[in-house]
Design an enzyme around this catalytic site. Structure first.
Site, PDB file in Angstrom:
ATOM      1  N   LYS A  38       0.857  -1.183   0.000  1.00 32.44           N
ATOM      2  CA  LYS A  38       0.000   0.000   0.000  1.00 32.44           C
ATOM      3  C   LYS A  38       0.897   1.239   0.000  1.00 32.44           C
ATOM      4  CE  LYS A  38      -1.943  -1.889   3.558  1.00 32.44           C
ATOM      5  NZ  LYS A  38      -2.720  -2.190   4.781  1.00 32.44           N
ATOM      6  N   CYS A  52      12.464  -4.365   4.953  1.00 34.90           N
ATOM      7  CA  CYS A  52      13.921  -4.440   5.016  1.00 34.90           C
ATOM      8  C   CYS A  52      14.593  -4.115   3.695  1.00 34.90           C
ATOM      9  CB  CYS A  52      14.357  -5.812   5.506  1.00 34.90           C
ATOM     10  SG  CYS A  52      16.155  -6.026   5.540  1.00 34.90           S
ATOM     11  N   CYS A  57      16.463  -1.838   6.147  1.00 36.77           N
ATOM     12  CA  CYS A  57      17.866  -2.210   6.362  1.00 36.77           C
ATOM     13  C   CYS A  57      18.752  -1.980   5.147  1.00 36.77           C
ATOM     14  CB  CYS A  57      17.974  -3.685   6.751  1.00 36.77           C
ATOM     15  SG  CYS A  57      16.673  -4.290   7.817  1.00 36.77           S
ATOM     16  N   LYS A  60      18.959   1.779   3.842  1.00 37.31           N
ATOM     17  CA  LYS A  60      19.560   2.511   4.963  1.00 37.31           C
ATOM     18  C   LYS A  60      21.059   2.260   5.055  1.00 37.31           C
ATOM     19  CE  LYS A  60      20.088   0.466   8.504  1.00 37.31           C
ATOM     20  NZ  LYS A  60      19.106   0.328   9.566  1.00 37.31           N
ATOM     21  N   LYS A  61      21.468   0.984   4.959  1.00 38.21           N
ATOM     22  CA  LYS A  61      22.892   0.665   5.065  1.00 38.21           C
ATOM     23  C   LYS A  61      23.670   1.257   3.896  1.00 38.21           C
ATOM     24  CE  LYS A  61      26.389  -1.626   7.010  1.00 38.21           C
ATOM     25  NZ  LYS A  61      26.664  -3.007   6.595  1.00 38.21           N
ATOM     26  N   TYR A 193      16.084   4.436  16.692  1.00 35.88           N
ATOM     27  CA  TYR A 193      17.275   4.151  15.889  1.00 35.88           C
ATOM     28  C   TYR A 193      17.055   4.558  14.443  1.00 35.88           C
ATOM     29  CZ  TYR A 193      15.090  -0.211  14.166  1.00 35.88           C
ATOM     30  OH  TYR A 193      14.259  -1.125  13.579  1.00 35.88           O
ATOM     31  N   ALA A 195      15.313   7.159  13.430  1.00 36.84           N
ATOM     32  CA  ALA A 195      15.486   8.609  13.404  1.00 36.84           C
ATOM     33  C   ALA A 195      16.965   8.977  13.392  1.00 36.84           C
ATOM     34  CB  ALA A 195      14.801   9.235  14.618  1.00 36.84           C
ATOM     35  N   LEU A 196      17.748   8.372  14.287  1.00 36.19           N
ATOM     36  CA  LEU A 196      19.155   8.742  14.380  1.00 36.19           C
ATOM     37  C   LEU A 196      19.954   8.247  13.181  1.00 36.19           C
ATOM     38  CD1 LEU A 196      20.097   8.441  18.154  1.00 36.19           C
ATOM     39  CD2 LEU A 196      18.909  10.244  16.918  1.00 36.19           C
ATOM     40  N   GLU A 197      19.590   7.091  12.652  1.00 34.75           N
ATOM     41  CA  GLU A 197      20.290   6.600  11.462  1.00 34.75           C
ATOM     42  C   GLU A 197      20.065   7.535  10.277  1.00 34.75           C
ATOM     43  OE1 GLU A 197      20.377   1.786  12.339  1.00 34.75           O
ATOM     44  OE2 GLU A 197      18.705   2.645  11.221  1.00 34.75           O
ATOM     45  N   GLU A 323      11.451  -5.967  16.696  1.00 32.17           N
ATOM     46  CA  GLU A 323      11.234  -5.535  15.320  1.00 32.17           C
ATOM     47  C   GLU A 323      12.563  -5.530  14.568  1.00 32.17           C
ATOM     48  OE1 GLU A 323       8.980  -1.929  15.195  1.00 32.17           O
ATOM     49  OE2 GLU A 323       7.345  -2.736  16.410  1.00 32.17           O
ATOM     50  N   LEU A 324      13.064  -6.728  14.281  1.00 27.54           N
ATOM     51  CA  LEU A 324      14.341  -6.896  13.607  1.00 27.54           C
ATOM     52  C   LEU A 324      14.201  -7.946  12.505  1.00 27.54           C
ATOM     53  CD1 LEU A 324      16.636  -7.012  16.760  1.00 27.54           C
ATOM     54  CD2 LEU A 324      16.452  -5.112  15.148  1.00 27.54           C
ATOM     55  N   HIS A 468      45.853  -7.229  16.689  1.00 32.62           N
ATOM     56  CA  HIS A 468      46.386  -5.879  16.908  1.00 32.62           C
ATOM     57  C   HIS A 468      46.743  -5.210  15.577  1.00 32.62           C
ATOM     58  CE1 HIS A 468      48.156  -2.835  19.478  1.00 32.62           C
ATOM     59  NE2 HIS A 468      49.252  -2.846  18.735  1.00 32.62           N
ATOM     60  N   GLU A 473      39.821  -5.626  19.652  1.00 35.14           N
ATOM     61  CA  GLU A 473      40.837  -6.089  20.589  1.00 35.14           C
ATOM     62  C   GLU A 473      40.553  -5.602  22.015  1.00 35.14           C
ATOM     63  OE1 GLU A 473      45.758  -5.894  20.921  1.00 35.14           O
ATOM     64  OE2 GLU A 473      44.646  -4.494  19.628  1.00 35.14           O
TER      65      GLU A 473
END
Length: 500
Positions: A38, A52, A57, A60-61, A193, A195-197, A323-324, A468, A473
């Site tokens: 819709k 997604c 996802c 967004k990524k 998350y 909103a901040l992303e 919600e993932l 290293h 680490e």
């Protein structure tokens, strides 16, 4: 089950629905999958694959990565690259993102066909507990029956109807990734998350971004880590407006004039709401099937089973669920195996790793420090901490924006990384919470999540030899506890490790 048209019907072609339908078909079930998109309030549409892949996802990524590349241009100059003044082309980014999304849509169609799942691009609803109906373009109503029915319709972003102009003029995450014109000066309403992303990648792409926060950022996540993420975002240019929220949005001369609850007025080119999502179950006629649904549209379940034994729910519509995307996929697959292969494994909703893809990422698995204290008691929790700068970021000398500097000498970006283990003392300091703020947090957290799931203790973490010099680490040598009162910020060193 042969008395029904299908053994299994899935309503909703998002991640959970597709995974469950393909797994059931692989196990020999006769499967049909309904999916219908819709349009958003601004008319945005997309293809098969659910939130997604289309408006979550995946895009967004990709936009997050574009933002990281922008920040990397700053670092490149410090490492000898001679670059001109960079500019960003929103149209090119949008085209690249949407082309990739469309290729995934095509792949999902082929995947369902290969799995022998009957895909119906129709808006389904219940006619009775075993019957689903849909309306063809010519107005005719078709019905099919199933022994088992799974609901996996996901959720949609909330835009408040009591804010005049919000529905007409604001966009959501359903729109931002396909936005035809550059967003320009943007107001993000919300502190989730999402909103901040969105605020993070828009800022890194060079847009003026303000985030309107009602109370706290990243509710439900670890407070120390959440506040660090927001503070770092502010240091690189994102403006946070705490308290006042929009009460009216008016459009004039191509601009959006936003009135806030404190009486102030400001002007933006884009207003993006990310104040939560609602379960998209309203049009399913669940009452015809006798399925109990909450006031928020979410469905109570026990191990994915609703109050009607042969009707199930997975994904974002589950009451009290997570919600993932990977949670929906795993729950859908496990459900199919229990139904058609005699399996018994249930979904574990506790130790679920996740990441927030803000400019400085945040990954976690297990309990927040606050939740661990609430569950086990403060006297039973030991928290190990280490704050530091990645080797590469330390050498690149990133700076705060001028508005965040106390004086002319206060230009250095604060230590951007935080490593944190929340341990249960009565169980040999078993790690019950893993938290990391810093570059590549998703990748770092994914690996360590296995240790947490398998019950690793702090002593087990100490046994690991670090690679290293990496940020990950840091988790092999945490030695400062919150209870000690000692400072846990590094004064030098080699990123997350020790140089000697």
């Amino acid at each position: 089950m042969t008395s029904y048209d299908y053994d299994y019907v899935v309503i909703g072609g998002g991640s959970g629905g597709m995974a469950s339908s393909k797994e059931a078909a692989r196990l020999g079930a006769r499967v049909a999958l309904f999916d219908f998109v819709k349009p958003s309030t601004q008319g945005t549409k997309w293809g098969l694959g659910g939130t997604c892949v289309n408006v979550g996802c995946v895009p967004k990524k990709l936009m997050h990565y574009a933002g990281l590349l922008g920040a990397g241009l700053h670092d490149a100059r410090h490492f000898g690259w001679r670059l001109g003044e960079p500019t960003h082309d929103w149209t090119a980014l949008r085209t690249a993102v949407q082309n990739h999304v469309k290729s995934l849509n095509f792949g999902y169609r082929n995947g369902l066909r290969s799995a022998k799942v009957n895909y119906l691009n129709q808006l389904a609803r219940f006619a009775d507990p075993h019957t689903v109906e849909y309306t063809e373009k010519d107005g005719s109503v078709k019905r099919l029956t199933a022994a088992h029915i799974c609901i996996s319709v996901g959720g949609r972003p909330i835009i408040p109807t009591d804010v005049p102009g919000a529905v007409e003029h604001a966009i959501t995450s359903d729109d931002i990734f396909a936005l035809k014109n550059a967003p320009g000066r943007t107001l993000v309403v919300g502190a989730s998350y999402i909103a901040l992303e969105c605020a993070g990648f828009l800022n890194e792409l060079g847009y003026d971004v303000t985030v309107a926060v009602r109370s706290i950022v990243l509710r439900g996540f670890d407070r120390q880590c959440s506040e660090k993420v927001a503070s770092l975002m502010a240091d690189i240019g994102v403006k946070f407006k705490y308290g006042p929220l929009p009460t009216k949005i008016e459009k004039a001369d191509g601009q959006l004039h936003v009135t806030f609850s404190d009486g102030t007025v400001d002007t933006y080119q884009t207003v993006l709401y990310a104040t939560g999502r609602y379960a998209d179950t309203g049009g399913l006629a669940l009452e015809n099937a006798g399925v109990v649904v909450g006031k928020n549209g979410k469905i109570p379940v026990i191990n994915e089973v609703t109050n009607v034994p042969h009707i199930y729910a997975v994904g974002d519509i589950v009451e009290g669920g997570l919600e993932l995307t990977p949670v929906a996929i795993r729950a859908g697959e496990l459900l199919a195996r229990r139904l058609f292969a005699g399996a018994t494994e249930q979904m574990d909703y506790v130790n679920v790793p996740t990441a927030v893809f803000t400019p400085f990422e945040y990954g976690c698995v297990g309990y927040t420090e606050e939740a661990a204290i609430a569950k086990y008691g403060e006297e039973n929790i030991e928290t190990y901490l280490f704050e530091f700068a990645s080797l590469e970021l330390g050498a690149a000398h990133r700076s705060k924006v001028p508005a965040r500097r106390a004086d002319e000498f206060d230009d250095a970006l604060p230590l951007p990384c935080l490593s944190k283990l929340v341990c249960l003392k009565p169980e040999g300091e078993r790690v019950v919470g893993f938290h990391y703020v810093g570059p590549n947090a998703g990748e770092v957290t994914q690996g360590f999540a296995l240790a947490v799931i398998l019950g690793a203790t702090k002593k087990d973490f100490n046994k690991v030899i670090g690679i290293h010099p990496t940020d990950a680490e840091s988790f092999t040598a945490l030695d400062i506890t919150r209870a000690s009162g000692q400072p846990f910020a590094a004064s030098g060193g080699c990123g997350g490790g020790k140089c000697g």
